[in-house]
Motif scaffolding. Structure first.
Motif, PDB file in Angstrom:
ATOM      1  N   VAL A 184       4.483   3.350  15.166  1.00 28.85           N
ATOM      2  CA  VAL A 184       5.247   2.150  15.491  1.00 28.85           C
ATOM      3  C   VAL A 184       4.689   0.978  14.692  1.00 28.85           C
ATOM      4  N   GLU A 185       5.510  -0.038  14.542  1.00 30.80           N
ATOM      5  CA  GLU A 185       5.054  -1.253  13.874  1.00 30.80           C
ATOM      6  C   GLU A 185       4.023  -1.943  14.757  1.00 30.80           C
ATOM      7  N   PRO A 186       2.831  -2.215  14.244  1.00 33.33           N
ATOM      8  CA  PRO A 186       1.778  -2.790  15.091  1.00 33.33           C
ATOM      9  C   PRO A 186       2.041  -4.252  15.420  1.00 33.33           C
ATOM     10  N   THR A 187       1.560  -4.676  16.564  1.00 33.64           N
ATOM     11  CA  THR A 187       1.673  -6.082  16.942  1.00 33.64           C
ATOM     12  C   THR A 187       0.447  -6.872  16.512  1.00 33.64           C
ATOM     13  N   GLY A 188      -0.646  -6.184  16.254  1.00 34.89           N
ATOM     14  CA  GLY A 188      -1.862  -6.816  15.755  1.00 34.89           C
ATOM     15  C   GLY A 188      -2.308  -6.132  14.481  1.00 34.89           C
ATOM     16  N   VAL A 189      -3.592  -6.231  14.192  1.00 37.73           N
ATOM     17  CA  VAL A 189      -4.131  -5.575  13.001  1.00 37.73           C
ATOM     18  C   VAL A 189      -4.498  -4.142  13.358  1.00 37.73           C
ATOM     19  N   ASP A 238       2.596  -5.576  -0.430  1.00 35.82           N
ATOM     20  CA  ASP A 238       3.408  -6.015   0.709  1.00 35.82           C
ATOM     21  C   ASP A 238       2.773  -5.507   2.001  1.00 35.82           C
ATOM     22  N   VAL A 239       1.481  -5.817   2.168  1.00 41.67           N
ATOM     23  CA  VAL A 239       0.763  -5.392   3.369  1.00 41.67           C
ATOM     24  C   VAL A 239       1.152  -6.308   4.518  1.00 41.67           C
ATOM     25  N   ALA A 240       2.165  -5.903   5.243  1.00 43.11           N
ATOM     26  CA  ALA A 240       2.693  -6.671   6.371  1.00 43.11           C
ATOM     27  C   ALA A 240       3.041  -5.695   7.481  1.00 43.11           C
ATOM     28  N   ALA A 241       3.225  -6.217   8.685  1.00 40.44           N
ATOM     29  CA  ALA A 241       3.419  -5.354   9.855  1.00 40.44           C
ATOM     30  C   ALA A 241       4.564  -4.367   9.673  1.00 40.44           C
ATOM     31  N   HIS A 242       5.659  -4.791   9.009  1.00 43.66           N
ATOM     32  CA  HIS A 242       6.808  -3.901   8.885  1.00 43.66           C
ATOM     33  C   HIS A 242       6.558  -2.743   7.916  1.00 43.66           C
ATOM     34  N   ASN A 243       5.431  -2.784   7.198  1.00 44.25           N
ATOM     35  CA  ASN A 243       5.087  -1.674   6.304  1.00 44.25           C
ATOM     36  C   ASN A 243       3.855  -0.905   6.793  1.00 44.25           C
ATOM     37  N   LEU A 244       3.521  -1.084   8.065  1.00 44.68           N
ATOM     38  CA  LEU A 244       2.398  -0.383   8.665  1.00 44.68           C
ATOM     39  C   LEU A 244       2.887   0.443   9.850  1.00 44.68           C
ATOM     40  N   LEU A 245       2.360   1.636   9.982  1.00 47.18           N
ATOM     41  CA  LEU A 245       2.660   2.488  11.127  1.00 47.18           C
ATOM     42  C   LEU A 245       1.360   2.756  11.875  1.00 47.18           C
ATOM     43  N   ALA A 246       1.381   2.518  13.181  1.00 51.91           N
ATOM     44  CA  ALA A 246       0.183   2.705  14.004  1.00 51.91           C
ATOM     45  C   ALA A 246       0.498   3.632  15.164  1.00 51.91           C
ATOM     46  N   ASP A 247      -0.564   4.266  15.691  1.00 47.12           N
ATOM     47  CA  ASP A 247      -0.369   5.109  16.869  1.00 47.12           C
ATOM     48  C   ASP A 247      -0.505   4.268  18.133  1.00 47.12           C
ATOM     49  N   ALA A 248      -0.404   4.933  19.275  1.00 43.43           N
ATOM     50  CA  ALA A 248      -0.418   4.212  20.551  1.00 43.43           C
ATOM     51  C   ALA A 248      -1.741   3.515  20.817  1.00 43.43           C
ATOM     52  N   ASP A 249      -2.810   3.963  20.162  1.00 43.96           N
ATOM     53  CA  ASP A 249      -4.123   3.352  20.351  1.00 43.96           C
ATOM     54  C   ASP A 249      -4.434   2.285  19.308  1.00 43.96           C
ATOM     55  N   LYS A 265       0.078 -11.429   2.701  1.00 51.07           N
ATOM     56  CA  LYS A 265       1.228 -11.285   3.590  1.00 51.07           C
ATOM     57  C   LYS A 265       0.826 -10.979   5.025  1.00 51.07           C
ATOM     58  N   LEU A 266      -0.489 -11.003   5.277  1.00 47.33           N
ATOM     59  CA  LEU A 266      -0.983 -10.931   6.650  1.00 47.33           C
ATOM     60  C   LEU A 266      -1.320 -12.334   7.125  1.00 47.33           C
ATOM     61  N   PRO A 267      -1.080 -12.669   8.383  1.00 45.05           N
ATOM     62  CA  PRO A 267      -1.535 -13.974   8.886  1.00 45.05           C
ATOM     63  C   PRO A 267      -3.037 -14.135   8.638  1.00 45.05           C
ATOM     64  N   TRP A 290      16.240 -18.446   5.859  1.00 39.75           N
ATOM     65  CA  TRP A 290      16.695 -17.045   5.795  1.00 39.75           C
ATOM     66  C   TRP A 290      16.640 -16.479   7.208  1.00 39.75           C
ATOM     67  N   PRO A 291      17.601 -16.859   8.046  1.00 45.08           N
ATOM     68  CA  PRO A 291      17.530 -16.460   9.460  1.00 45.08           C
ATOM     69  C   PRO A 291      17.736 -14.963   9.653  1.00 45.08           C
ATOM     70  N   GLY A 292      17.246 -14.489  10.786  1.00 45.55           N
ATOM     71  CA  GLY A 292      17.468 -13.095  11.159  1.00 45.55           C
ATOM     72  C   GLY A 292      16.473 -12.123  10.571  1.00 45.55           C
ATOM     73  N   GLN A 293      15.456 -12.622   9.835  1.00 43.66           N
ATOM     74  CA  GLN A 293      14.455 -11.725   9.249  1.00 43.66           C
ATOM     75  C   GLN A 293      13.278 -11.563  10.209  1.00 43.66           C
ATOM     76  N   ARG A 294      12.697 -10.391  10.228  1.00 46.48           N
ATOM     77  CA  ARG A 294      11.621 -10.136  11.193  1.00 46.48           C
ATOM     78  C   ARG A 294      10.244 -10.468  10.658  1.00 46.48           C
ATOM     79  N   HIS A 295      10.054 -10.535   9.318  1.00 52.02           N
ATOM     80  CA  HIS A 295       8.712 -10.800   8.819  1.00 52.02           C
ATOM     81  C   HIS A 295       8.395 -12.284   8.924  1.00 52.02           C
ATOM     82  N   TRP A 296       7.154 -12.585   9.271  1.00 50.67           N
ATOM     83  CA  TRP A 296       6.761 -13.945   9.616  1.00 50.67           C
ATOM     84  C   TRP A 296       6.813 -14.892   8.430  1.00 50.67           C
ATOM     85  N   THR A 297       6.787 -14.380   7.214  1.00 48.29           N
ATOM     86  CA  THR A 297       6.811 -15.250   6.037  1.00 48.29           C
ATOM     87  C   THR A 297       8.216 -15.663   5.624  1.00 48.29           C
ATOM     88  N   ALA A 298       9.241 -15.199   6.318  1.00 51.22           N
ATOM     89  CA  ALA A 298      10.618 -15.500   5.909  1.00 51.22           C
ATOM     90  C   ALA A 298      10.980 -16.987   6.041  1.00 51.22           C
TER      91      ALA A 298
END
Length: 296
Positions: free
Chosen positions: A99-104, A178-189, A212-214, A263-271
């Motif tokens: 899943v897309e991670p919410t943190g690092v 493009d190291v950003a949340a939408h290009n990262l996959l993480a497990d449940a942990d 591209k990371l906060p 650029w409304p409607g984009q999910r990445h924080w840099t939009a």
């Protein structure tokens, strides 16, 4: 039959070749450069959108290189630009569940260090990124009325101070770009399972891969990134140098986007045009530790 249906029909035909029935094919929403489709539980297909064909071709060259370095990224099973089944280049890839991670995600710092240790070789379509004149950006914004003269002078001075804190001419490294949340996959942990979408890969300054990371995320992973080089008995960069370089690109790219249209409607924080600059304000207002506190 429309182009969209033709692509879906082609992907369905690809699925049959891999033993996946039509009901096992499903499109995944999103994707600026590619349309994505799951093929059952084990495979994923990405089809280049018009204008992004070269990015997918680049990805087919970079992914095997990254995997040879131990970077966690899905393997490419097939790359096809013949346009026989689909009128666009496509790749069939290993499907990594996450899943897309919410943190690092845990492990990201080590993965970037692995990537940045790559030996320089010729990779088809991978450019050298030499963007390096933020003073021109500041002058342009002042001339167009986006900055007052005093603020422009202060920003130019900030870039000059940062330029003295890291080596802008150090050897370029292979970056994901493009190291950003939408290009990262993480497990449940929260452990990193995959770094995906290599269409922006380049030979560039390592600091660019943290752009591209906060900044609070960058600050949290940078010590581990540095220790990874030390644990491998390699002479790596210093933390203050990488921090200065990362800040350089955040500030440069943030200013470069101030005059952009929303650029409304984009999910990445840099939009949003002001997100990077406000992110800098938020980061430094939170009293960050050294070396960040010394970089203003």
């Amino acid at each position: 039959m429309g182009d969209q249906d033709e692509i879906l029909s082609g992907v369905t035909a690809i699925g049959r070749r891999y033993g996946v029935p039509p009901e096992g094919v499903a499109e995944v929403a999103g994707g600026v450069a590619n349309r994505g489709f799951v093929l059952g539980e084990s495979l994923f297909v990405r089809v280049a959108r018009p204008g992004f064909e070269d990015d997918l071709r680049k990805e087919a060259a970079v992914v095997p290189m990254a995997r040879s370095l131990g970077v966690r990224t899905p393997a490419i099973v097939e790359y096809d630009d013949s346009r026989r089944l689909i009128d666009a280049p496509y790749v069939v890839m290993e499907r990594v569940h996450g899943v897309e991670p919410t943190g690092v995600p845990l492990g990201l710092a080590e993965q970037l260090a692995r990537l940045h240790r790559a030996d320089r070789i010729e990779l088809p379509g991978v450019p050298q990124d030499d963007r390096d004149d933020p003073w021109r950006t500041v002058d342009d914004l002042a001339e167009r009325g986006y900055l007052d003269a005093d603020t422009a002078k202060w920003l130019s001075g900030w870039f000059t101070r940062l330029a003295g804190r890291f080596d802008r001419n150090e050897p370029k490294v292979l970056i994901h770009g493009d190291v950003a949340a939408h290009n990262l996959l993480a497990d449940a942990d929260g452990h990193l399972r995959g770094l995906i979408d290599w269409g922006d890969a380049a030979w560039a300054h390592r600091g660019m891969d943290f752009a591209k990371l906060p900044l609070d995320h960058v600050a949290s992973i940078l010590p581990t990134y540095i220790r990874t080089f030390q644990s491998a008995a390699e002479r790596g960069p210093r933390e203050d140098e990488v921090a200065a370089a990362a800040l350089w690109f955040h500030l440069d790219w943030g200013l470069g986007k101030l005059a952009a249209k929303p650029w409304p409607g984009q999910r990445h924080w840099t939009a949003p045009p002001g997100s990077r600059i406000l992110g800098l304000l938020r980061f430094f207002a939170a009293d960050p530790p050294a070396p960040w506190s010394t970089l203003t």
